[in-house]
Design an enzyme around this catalytic site. Sequence first.
Site, PDB file in Angstrom:
ATOM      1  N   ARG A 177      50.941 -50.697  57.827  1.00 21.33           N
ATOM      2  CA  ARG A 177      51.516 -51.692  58.754  1.00 21.33           C
ATOM      3  C   ARG A 177      52.633 -51.148  59.632  1.00 21.33           C
ATOM      4  O   ARG A 177      53.483 -51.884  60.118  1.00 21.33           O
ATOM      5  CB  ARG A 177      52.028 -52.913  57.994  1.00 21.33           C
TER       6      ARG A 177
ATOM      7  N   LYS B 115      53.553 -48.339  74.238  1.00 19.92           N
ATOM      8  CA  LYS B 115      52.139 -48.749  74.272  1.00 19.92           C
ATOM      9  C   LYS B 115      51.315 -47.643  73.642  1.00 19.92           C
ATOM     10  O   LYS B 115      51.417 -46.475  74.051  1.00 19.92           O
ATOM     11  CB  LYS B 115      51.682 -48.930  75.721  1.00 19.92           C
TER      12      LYS B 115
ATOM     13  N   GLU C 264      52.665 -40.111  89.519  1.00 21.95           N
ATOM     14  CA  GLU C 264      53.355 -41.197  88.784  1.00 21.95           C
ATOM     15  C   GLU C 264      54.864 -41.159  89.057  1.00 21.95           C
ATOM     16  O   GLU C 264      55.515 -42.200  89.138  1.00 21.95           O
ATOM     17  CB  GLU C 264      53.117 -41.089  87.271  1.00 21.95           C
TER      18      GLU C 264
ATOM     19  N   LYS D 205      61.315 -46.390  83.949  1.00 25.71           N
ATOM     20  CA  LYS D 205      60.394 -47.014  82.997  1.00 25.71           C
ATOM     21  C   LYS D 205      61.193 -47.710  81.882  1.00 25.71           C
ATOM     22  O   LYS D 205      60.878 -48.842  81.494  1.00 25.71           O
ATOM     23  CB  LYS D 205      59.431 -45.982  82.417  1.00 25.71           C
TER      24      LYS D 205
ATOM     25  N   GLU E 145      55.097 -56.659  78.168  1.00 20.65           N
ATOM     26  CA  GLU E 145      54.364 -56.916  79.407  1.00 20.65           C
ATOM     27  C   GLU E 145      54.111 -58.398  79.659  1.00 20.65           C
ATOM     28  O   GLU E 145      52.975 -58.821  79.869  1.00 20.65           O
ATOM     29  CB  GLU E 145      53.056 -56.115  79.428  1.00 20.65           C
TER      30      GLU E 145
ATOM     31  N   ARG F 293      56.982 -56.018  83.686  1.00 24.50           N
ATOM     32  CA  ARG F 293      56.440 -54.684  83.414  1.00 24.50           C
ATOM     33  C   ARG F 293      55.259 -54.346  84.321  1.00 24.50           C
ATOM     34  O   ARG F 293      54.942 -53.183  84.508  1.00 24.50           O
ATOM     35  CB  ARG F 293      56.054 -54.585  81.923  1.00 24.50           C
TER      36      ARG F 293
ATOM     37  N   ASN G  54      52.654 -51.003  87.591  1.00 23.31           N
ATOM     38  CA  ASN G  54      51.265 -50.826  88.018  1.00 23.31           C
ATOM     39  C   ASN G  54      51.122 -50.595  89.511  1.00 23.31           C
ATOM     40  O   ASN G  54      50.005 -50.631  90.031  1.00 23.31           O
ATOM     41  CB  ASN G  54      50.418 -52.031  87.603  1.00 23.31           C
TER      42      ASN G  54
ATOM     43  N   HIS H 205      48.153 -48.823  90.862  1.00 22.06           N
ATOM     44  CA  HIS H 205      47.149 -48.789  89.792  1.00 22.06           C
ATOM     45  C   HIS H 205      46.004 -49.766  90.006  1.00 22.06           C
ATOM     46  O   HIS H 205      44.968 -49.639  89.367  1.00 22.06           O
ATOM     47  CB  HIS H 205      47.809 -49.066  88.435  1.00 22.06           C
TER      48      HIS H 205
ATOM     49  N   HIS I 292      42.869 -47.871  89.332  1.00 26.80           N
ATOM     50  CA  HIS I 292      41.993 -48.124  88.177  1.00 26.80           C
ATOM     51  C   HIS I 292      40.558 -48.376  88.618  1.00 26.80           C
ATOM     52  O   HIS I 292      39.611 -47.921  87.980  1.00 26.80           O
ATOM     53  CB  HIS I 292      42.483 -49.342  87.382  1.00 26.80           C
TER      54      HIS I 292
ATOM     55  N   HIS J 168      43.934 -39.363  86.498  1.00 26.58           N
ATOM     56  CA  HIS J 168      44.573 -40.672  86.617  1.00 26.58           C
ATOM     57  C   HIS J 168      45.568 -40.687  87.788  1.00 26.58           C
ATOM     58  O   HIS J 168      45.570 -41.598  88.618  1.00 26.58           O
ATOM     59  CB  HIS J 168      45.256 -41.024  85.304  1.00 26.58           C
TER      60      HIS J 168
HETATM   61  N1  LIG Z   1      50.773 -45.361  76.514  1.00 25.52           N
HETATM   62  C1  LIG Z   1      51.046 -45.455  77.775  1.00 25.52           C
HETATM   63  O1  LIG Z   1      51.946 -46.185  78.187  1.00 25.52           O
HETATM   64  C2  LIG Z   1      50.248 -44.647  78.744  1.00 25.52           C
HETATM   65  C3  LIG Z   1      50.691 -44.515  80.068  1.00 25.52           C
HETATM   66  C4  LIG Z   1      49.966 -43.702  80.926  1.00 25.52           C
HETATM   67  C5  LIG Z   1      48.838 -43.033  80.474  1.00 25.52           C
HETATM   68  N2  LIG Z   1      48.439 -43.177  79.170  1.00 25.52           N
HETATM   69  C6  LIG Z   1      47.253 -42.485  78.667  1.00 25.52           C
HETATM   70  O2  LIG Z   1      47.479 -41.085  78.732  1.00 25.52           O
HETATM   71  C7  LIG Z   1      46.235 -40.417  78.813  1.00 25.52           C
HETATM   72  C8  LIG Z   1      46.322 -39.321  79.859  1.00 25.52           C
HETATM   73  O3  LIG Z   1      47.332 -38.410  79.476  1.00 25.52           O
HETATM   74  P1  LIG Z   1      47.395 -36.932  80.052  1.00 25.52           P
HETATM   75  O4  LIG Z   1      47.259 -36.962  81.507  1.00 25.52           O
HETATM   76  O5  LIG Z   1      48.591 -36.302  79.430  1.00 25.52           O
HETATM   77  O6  LIG Z   1      46.018 -36.285  79.546  1.00 25.52           O
HETATM   78  P2  LIG Z   1      45.644 -35.410  78.258  1.00 25.52           P
HETATM   79  O7  LIG Z   1      46.409 -35.809  77.070  1.00 25.52           O
HETATM   80  O8  LIG Z   1      44.163 -35.442  78.165  1.00 25.52           O
HETATM   81  O9  LIG Z   1      46.105 -33.938  78.697  1.00 25.52           O
HETATM   82  C9  LIG Z   1      45.492 -33.305  79.802  1.00 25.52           C
HETATM   83  C10 LIG Z   1      45.015 -31.898  79.448  1.00 25.52           C
HETATM   84  O10 LIG Z   1      46.125 -31.014  79.391  1.00 25.52           O
HETATM   85  C11 LIG Z   1      46.117 -30.288  78.170  1.00 25.52           C
HETATM   86  N3  LIG Z   1      47.511 -29.962  77.871  1.00 25.52           N
HETATM   87  C12 LIG Z   1      48.457 -30.778  77.363  1.00 25.52           C
HETATM   88  N4  LIG Z   1      49.642 -30.168  77.368  1.00 25.52           N
HETATM   89  C13 LIG Z   1      49.467 -28.929  77.870  1.00 25.52           C
HETATM   90  C14 LIG Z   1      50.322 -27.834  78.133  1.00 25.52           C
HETATM   91  N5  LIG Z   1      51.637 -27.917  77.931  1.00 25.52           N
HETATM   92  N6  LIG Z   1      49.772 -26.701  78.644  1.00 25.52           N
HETATM   93  C15 LIG Z   1      48.436 -26.625  78.913  1.00 25.52           C
HETATM   94  N7  LIG Z   1      47.587 -27.640  78.704  1.00 25.52           N
HETATM   95  C16 LIG Z   1      48.091 -28.782  78.186  1.00 25.52           C
HETATM   96  C17 LIG Z   1      45.440 -31.205  77.213  1.00 25.52           C
HETATM   97  O11 LIG Z   1      44.936 -30.510  76.086  1.00 25.52           O
HETATM   98  C18 LIG Z   1      44.339 -31.804  78.093  1.00 25.52           C
HETATM   99  O12 LIG Z   1      43.258 -30.915  78.175  1.00 25.52           O
HETATM  100  C19 LIG Z   1      45.207 -41.473  79.132  1.00 25.52           C
HETATM  101  O13 LIG Z   1      44.430 -41.733  77.974  1.00 25.52           O
HETATM  102  C20 LIG Z   1      46.029 -42.696  79.494  1.00 25.52           C
HETATM  103  O14 LIG Z   1      45.372 -43.916  79.154  1.00 25.52           O
HETATM  104  C21 LIG Z   1      49.124 -43.961  78.320  1.00 25.52           C
HETATM  105 ZN   LIG Z   2      49.498 -44.630  85.348  1.00 27.01          ZN
END
Ligand SMILES: NC(=O)c1ccc[n+]([C@@H]2O[C@H](COP(=O)([O-])OP(=O)(O)OC[C@H]3O[C@@H](n4cnc5c(N)ncnc54)[C@H](O)[C@@H]3O)[C@@H](O)[C@H]2O)c1
Ligand SMILES: [Zn+2]
Length: 366
Positions: free
Chosen positions: A119, A141, A183, A225, A235, A239, A243, A246, A250, A263
Amino acid sequence: MLEIPVDLGARAYTVSIGHGLLGSLNELMAPLQGRRALVVSNSRVWSLHGQRLERPLQKLGSLTRVLIPDGEEHKDQASLAAVHDALWKTGLGRDGLVIAFGGGVVGDVAGFAAATYMRGIDWVQVPTTLLAMVDSSVGGKVGINHPGAKNLLGAFHQPRAVVIDPSLLETLPRRQCQSGAYEVLKCGVLSDRALFKALHSAPAGLTGWDRVELENAIASACRIKAEVVEKDEREGGLRRVLNLGHTIGHALETVTRYRRFTHGEAVGWGLIGASWIARRRGLLAEAAFDTIAAGVDHLGPRPRVSDIAADKVLTALKGDKKARGGRAVFVLPTRIGGVVVRDDVALPEIRHALRVMASREALTRR
Ligand SMILES: NC(=O)c1ccc[n+]([C@@H]2O[C@H](COP(=O)([O-])OP(=O)(O)OC[C@H]3O[C@@H](n4cnc5c(N)ncnc54)[C@H](O)[C@@H]3O)[C@@H](O)[C@H]2O)c1
Ligand SMILES: [Zn+2]
């Protein structure tokens, strides 16, 4: 070191930012000393940077690790189950600690595992992509994708600390760095003119950007943020200003099945689309529109949009989980540093924005 407080009462935490901060992780996490910890990462990040994380953490106490497969397609039940299994096999109790070491995918999966195991147990984020540093690591999130929809399963579960070491970005592929930069630019348009200007004068793709400037930009984005999340943790309303860019972004990701754009690239296009709608409504001055669009283009090339049928984008917009009664909610800039939220944007306005985006394509094609 820069410190951004996220003031959420009993769930408050600090985002610490600094080059080389990984080396002092044991000091930053001293209050959590003696707790058994599970590091969640993927093999790519671990092979590049695992030792740098492990060395300081070993001073804190017992440490195990689980690696999940790399890629958005693995932000799924199987990866979540792998982390739950590792927590169970390691025998972590309610005082256990999860440490997420990776990009947004690792962070979302690890955080959701921490939110659901017994939990909810404590977790710490050590983001390794720019997108994760400025966006996903702050705000609590967490979640995974469902085969039917992205981020369908999730929770709000704030971390106990976020530790950002921008030197990790030295190995990040340029396109991933750009993705995060869109972003950051979004945050500038939202509420920080100085941040927007800083990005506009940064080297394209942020390659070789001055360390201090990079740290300041990450800190500014995290501060924006944090301020929004403090006022609206779950949200309820405010919040959604985050977006900005977005709504169309999206939809572009959906119609191209998440294969064409990163993204951030989709958000970059969405930022131009939203700014155009605002400009056409007379909410945003023409010169400000031009500056925002030039700021987006400055960050680097983006995949094309002109071959995407407008009808498909409009259908995707109606299905957006943030749509109100079938009408997409738009965040529209009124200046560089201010926005309004509107749910009355009509279809012809969106079509027009898509045409303007397509006409700018030649300036930015990758
Ligand atoms: N929780 C939230 O509030 C929130 C907000 C925005 C996005 N997200 C989520 O985040 C995800 C996207 O995140 P992302 O863009 O970091 O993608 P990701 O985690 O897939 O990373 C992108 C690529 O970079 C590689 N990588 C990571 N760090 C590295 C480094 N230092 N050197 C070399 N390679 C590296 C990873 O292995 C991957 O191949 C999505 O699933 C999205 O939904 C969540
Ligand atoms: Zn975003």
